[in-house]
Design a protein around this motif. Sequence first.
Motif, PDB file in Angstrom:
ATOM      1  N   VAL A 157      44.659  39.437  32.316  1.00 14.94           N
ATOM      2  CA  VAL A 157      43.926  40.510  32.994  1.00 14.94           C
ATOM      3  C   VAL A 157      42.424  40.323  32.778  1.00 14.94           C
ATOM      4  O   VAL A 157      41.962  40.268  31.634  1.00 14.94           O
ATOM      5  CB  VAL A 157      44.352  41.907  32.490  1.00 14.94           C
ATOM      6  N   ASP A 158      41.675  40.223  33.888  1.00 14.32           N
ATOM      7  CA  ASP A 158      40.216  40.165  33.805  1.00 14.32           C
ATOM      8  C   ASP A 158      39.698  41.589  34.026  1.00 14.32           C
ATOM      9  O   ASP A 158      39.563  42.040  35.167  1.00 14.32           O
ATOM     10  CB  ASP A 158      39.642  39.211  34.853  1.00 14.32           C
ATOM     11  N   ILE A 159      39.433  42.305  32.937  1.00 15.52           N
ATOM     12  CA  ILE A 159      39.022  43.698  33.006  1.00 15.52           C
ATOM     13  C   ILE A 159      37.720  43.860  33.794  1.00 15.52           C
ATOM     14  O   ILE A 159      37.570  44.795  34.592  1.00 15.52           O
ATOM     15  CB  ILE A 159      38.846  44.299  31.589  1.00 15.52           C
ATOM     16  N   ARG A 160      36.789  42.945  33.590  1.00 16.09           N
ATOM     17  CA  ARG A 160      35.502  43.050  34.278  1.00 16.09           C
ATOM     18  C   ARG A 160      35.676  42.949  35.793  1.00 16.09           C
ATOM     19  O   ARG A 160      35.074  43.715  36.554  1.00 16.09           O
ATOM     20  CB  ARG A 160      34.554  41.958  33.782  1.00 16.09           C
ATOM     21  N   LEU A 161      36.488  42.025  36.234  1.00 11.15           N
ATOM     22  CA  LEU A 161      36.770  41.883  37.664  1.00 11.15           C
ATOM     23  C   LEU A 161      37.455  43.138  38.196  1.00 11.15           C
ATOM     24  O   LEU A 161      37.117  43.644  39.276  1.00 11.15           O
ATOM     25  CB  LEU A 161      37.658  40.654  37.904  1.00 11.15           C
ATOM     26  N   GLY A 162      38.427  43.656  37.425  1.00 16.45           N
ATOM     27  CA  GLY A 162      39.137  44.857  37.848  1.00 16.45           C
ATOM     28  C   GLY A 162      38.220  46.051  37.989  1.00 16.45           C
ATOM     29  O   GLY A 162      38.293  46.799  38.974  1.00 16.45           O
ATOM     30  N   ILE A 163      37.305  46.250  37.030  1.00 19.16           N
ATOM     31  CA  ILE A 163      36.381  47.387  37.075  1.00 19.16           C
ATOM     32  C   ILE A 163      35.447  47.278  38.280  1.00 19.16           C
ATOM     33  O   ILE A 163      35.154  48.271  38.957  1.00 19.16           O
ATOM     34  CB  ILE A 163      35.585  47.482  35.759  1.00 19.16           C
ATOM     35  N   CYS A 164      34.981  46.058  38.558  1.00 18.18           N
ATOM     36  CA  CYS A 164      34.101  45.856  39.713  1.00 18.18           C
ATOM     37  C   CYS A 164      34.800  46.192  41.038  1.00 18.18           C
ATOM     38  O   CYS A 164      34.165  46.641  41.991  1.00 18.18           O
ATOM     39  CB  CYS A 164      33.607  44.411  39.754  1.00 18.18           C
ATOM     40  N   MET A 165      36.119  45.966  41.086  1.00 14.81           N
ATOM     41  CA  MET A 165      36.854  46.193  42.328  1.00 14.81           C
ATOM     42  C   MET A 165      37.297  47.636  42.513  1.00 14.81           C
ATOM     43  O   MET A 165      37.583  48.056  43.646  1.00 14.81           O
ATOM     44  CB  MET A 165      38.087  45.274  42.375  1.00 14.81           C
ATOM     45  N   VAL A 166      37.373  48.421  41.435  1.00 11.01           N
ATOM     46  CA  VAL A 166      37.981  49.749  41.498  1.00 11.01           C
ATOM     47  C   VAL A 166      37.297  50.684  42.493  1.00 11.01           C
ATOM     48  O   VAL A 166      37.961  51.371  43.291  1.00 11.01           O
ATOM     49  CB  VAL A 166      38.023  50.405  40.095  1.00 11.01           C
ATOM     50  N   ILE A 167      35.963  50.747  42.471  1.00 11.95           N
ATOM     51  CA  ILE A 167      35.246  51.667  43.361  1.00 11.95           C
ATOM     52  C   ILE A 167      35.570  51.365  44.820  1.00 11.95           C
ATOM     53  O   ILE A 167      35.852  52.262  45.621  1.00 11.95           O
ATOM     54  CB  ILE A 167      33.728  51.571  43.121  1.00 11.95           C
ATOM     55  N   PHE A 168      35.558  50.104  45.181  1.00  9.11           N
ATOM     56  CA  PHE A 168      35.837  49.703  46.562  1.00  9.11           C
ATOM     57  C   PHE A 168      37.319  49.896  46.888  1.00  9.11           C
ATOM     58  O   PHE A 168      37.688  50.217  48.021  1.00  9.11           O
ATOM     59  CB  PHE A 168      35.413  48.253  46.756  1.00  9.11           C
ATOM     60  N   LEU A 169      38.154  49.701  45.889  1.00 16.09           N
ATOM     61  CA  LEU A 169      39.588  49.921  46.059  1.00 16.09           C
ATOM     62  C   LEU A 169      39.875  51.380  46.437  1.00 16.09           C
ATOM     63  O   LEU A 169      40.637  51.658  47.373  1.00 16.09           O
ATOM     64  CB  LEU A 169      40.302  49.577  44.750  1.00 16.09           C
ATOM     65  N   LEU A 170      39.261  52.327  45.738  1.00 15.47           N
ATOM     66  CA  LEU A 170      39.484  53.748  46.005  1.00 15.47           C
ATOM     67  C   LEU A 170      38.973  54.135  47.384  1.00 15.47           C
ATOM     68  O   LEU A 170      39.561  55.001  48.056  1.00 15.47           O
ATOM     69  CB  LEU A 170      38.817  54.595  44.924  1.00 15.47           C
ATOM     70  N   LEU A 171      37.888  53.512  47.846  1.00 17.66           N
ATOM     71  CA  LEU A 171      37.401  53.761  49.211  1.00 17.66           C
ATOM     72  C   LEU A 171      38.451  53.336  50.230  1.00 17.66           C
ATOM     73  O   LEU A 171      38.736  54.063  51.196  1.00 17.66           O
ATOM     74  CB  LEU A 171      36.099  52.980  49.436  1.00 17.66           C
ATOM     75  N   GLY A 172      39.054  52.174  50.020  1.00 13.50           N
ATOM     76  CA  GLY A 172      40.094  51.695  50.919  1.00 13.50           C
ATOM     77  C   GLY A 172      41.307  52.604  50.935  1.00 13.50           C
ATOM     78  O   GLY A 172      41.906  52.854  51.997  1.00 13.50           O
ATOM     79  N   VAL A 173      41.695  53.135  49.767  1.00 11.09           N
ATOM     80  CA  VAL A 173      42.833  54.060  49.690  1.00 11.09           C
ATOM     81  C   VAL A 173      42.552  55.318  50.501  1.00 11.09           C
ATOM     82  O   VAL A 173      43.416  55.799  51.255  1.00 11.09           O
ATOM     83  CB  VAL A 173      43.136  54.426  48.220  1.00 11.09           C
TER      84      VAL A 173
END
Length: 366
Positions: free
Chosen positions: A87-103
């Motif tokens: 698990v790359d936590i840094r990559l995951g955190i960077c993607m979360v904000i954009f992920l929630l927009l898509g949801v």
Amino acid sequence: MAGETVNLVGEVMRFIDITPKTAFSMAGLGFLGGMLSGFIGSGGAFIMTPGMMALGVPGIVAVSSNLAHKFGKAMVGARKHSKMGNVDIRLGICMVIFLLLGVNIAVFLNKYIFDSMGKAGSNLYISLVFVVLLSYLAIFILRDIFKPSQKHGSVQREGVAKKLTGFNIPPMIYFRVANVRVSLWFVALIGVATGWLAGTVGVGGFIGVPAMIYILGVPTMVAAGTELFLAIFSGASGAFQYALNGFVDIRLVLLLYLGSLLGLYIGANATKMVSELQIKLVMAVVIGMSAISRAFAIPKYLVDLHMANLSEGVTMFLDIAAAITLYGGAIIGVIMIVRYIVRFKQGKRVDNQYLRRSEHQERDSA
């Protein structure tokens, strides 16, 4: 419109009748989906969502209930993969904000289509998304598998990933676990797409995992583990928003959990016993069969919407074909995983026997 929405939601909830057969089928779906999800970081929902639809659950309820189930399952899977360093936590955190927009975008569109066209329209929309994206992904992954470089076992970051990592579009970020340096804009694009798919069909991993592999150049197992970390957030956000509109059935969620936690444990452990090529092969088989299954289901939804005219016998045949290809693909995927585990164990046993014989021979010669 508000009154129509209430009636539609009421119709959805009245429709779901949990019989012993249905309960067993839901738990079985959970096991198959959990095992595949733990193994390839995705795969659960594109078996479980159409599987629930094949059992008569409206598509929007299948998506929302699967998102609620996905939240807890993802926590277990992400923790397991994190211990293995996947698990790359840094990559995951960077993607979360954009992920929630898509949801958020996906929930809005799904609800709008359900309100406007009812259950059949919602099922048609979800199935079309499945067919288009899964077909493309299956072909893309198969082409990658049969490249000469893959046949000789060398895993290289080629094509799109190699080109994109050469683009220096600020801000550039280095992700240590994945060992890649890419522009945040590419990460944002993948995050929005993954979130939209998670909210639309109940899973974003079948875009998120291949996109991280082929666009960002992330190693396959790190992509699988990081996607499960992201699934915690997409599952929680999507389930909450759908639940506010009455689309989450907690009974389905619990039945899926009943089977998926065991399957997830087996699948995640199996990643330590296989190669990246084997993971991709399982992914291609399951994704391809799921795409065919949803294609068989589309004519029935067109008939329900009075957009096509087919006999009852033809629609029944297509329904059976959809179920066979869906469950057949999932079962084939699980059998492949089990075979890989057995081969690994057998090879390890042979190696241990060889080492013991060598030690005995050294002691005898001494």
